[in-house]
Scaffold this active site. Structure first.
Site, PDB file in Angstrom:
ATOM      1  N   SER A   1     -24.634  55.978 -22.839  1.00 16.86           N
ATOM      2  CA  SER A   1     -25.545  55.072 -23.525  1.00 16.86           C
ATOM      3  C   SER A   1     -27.000  55.220 -23.088  1.00 16.86           C
ATOM      4  CB  SER A   1     -25.117  53.607 -23.320  1.00 16.86           C
ATOM      5  OG  SER A   1     -25.499  53.150 -22.051  1.00 16.86           O
TER       6      SER A   1
ATOM      7  N   LYS B   1     -29.155  49.940 -17.210  1.00 16.77           N
ATOM      8  CA  LYS B   1     -29.816  49.682 -18.490  1.00 16.77           C
ATOM      9  C   LYS B   1     -31.306  49.424 -18.274  1.00 16.77           C
ATOM     10  CE  LYS B   1     -26.209  49.682 -21.295  1.00 16.77           C
ATOM     11  NZ  LYS B   1     -25.337  50.334 -20.303  1.00 16.77           N
TER      12      LYS B   1
END
Length: 222
Positions: free
Chosen positions: A143, A181
């Protein structure tokens, strides 16, 4: 006031720079101070940086500059140090100093996974790390590929509990799951953004998220 080891290391670096113009290697510093590992040298250098006595020069692994020396009153408290070997007696050392940092399991770059702790140590080129305390995590998932963070990479993390919008962080969610993230605040919420259009941003109440560190670098094996 410097500790005895900090003072001894600063003097050793200063002497070597005056003699040869080249910083000593981490191995030479470890041996000169009779330390057990290069990580101890790294911690001493970081402490001297933070106190304004030493500076690392960019883009060179062994480039150190002594900014100032301690006052004479402080210097007298340190024991006499042995004179370093003349520069001519040693062959040039390669700029490949390596330190070992803890490797704490795998971290998801996709959906969060359970945070793992381990005792494995990962050797890392010192040039990839700045000041502060660091650890490594193996990336699992895709991701964050648009940020150049790939499955199997080792994320080098500087420990901190503070993050700004746009920082890539290790976020611990509900004290049980960790993820890598990009960090953003949205009022009372925290948004954790992936870097892959196939994944959606994750939103949590601020009390659910604790920052465990910020991305300092990547290590990739081929």
């Amino acid at each position: 006031m410097l500790t005895r080891k900090q003072y001894e290391l600063l003097c050793f670096i200063d002497d070597r720079l005056r003699e040869s113009g080249v910083s000593p290697s981490f191995e030479e510093m470890k041996e000169a101070l009779d330390l057990k590992s290069k990580s101890g040298v790294h911690r001493l250098i970081s402490a001297l940086e933070e106190r304004g006595f030493l500076r690392r020069l960019p883009n060179r692994a062994r480039a150190l500059e002594v900014i100032k020396m301690p006052e004479r009153t402080e210097a007298k408290k340190a024991p006499a140090r042995a004179a370093p070997a003349p520069a001519a007696a040693r062959p040039p050392q390669p700029a490949n100093d390596v330190i070992e940092i803890p490797l704490h399991g795998r971290i998801a770059a996709g959906v969060p996974i359970e945070a793992l702790e381990g005792a494995t140590m990962l050797p890392v080129p010192a040039a990839l790390l700045g000041s502060g305390d660091h650890y490594a995590l193996e990336v699992a998932g895709d991701s964050m590929v648009d940020k150049g963070i790939l499955d199997g990479d080792y994320a080098l993390i500087r420990r901190t509990e503070v993050a700004r919008d746009g920082d890539i962080v290790v976020a611990l969610i509900d004290d049980s799951e960790a993820t890598l993230k990009t960090f953003y605040r949205e009022g009372a919420m925290i948004r954790l953004d992936p870097a892959n259009r196939a994944y959606d941003p994750q939103r949590y109440a601020s009390g659910q998220v604790r920052v465990q560190g910020k991305l300092a670098g990547l290590l990739r094996r081929y």
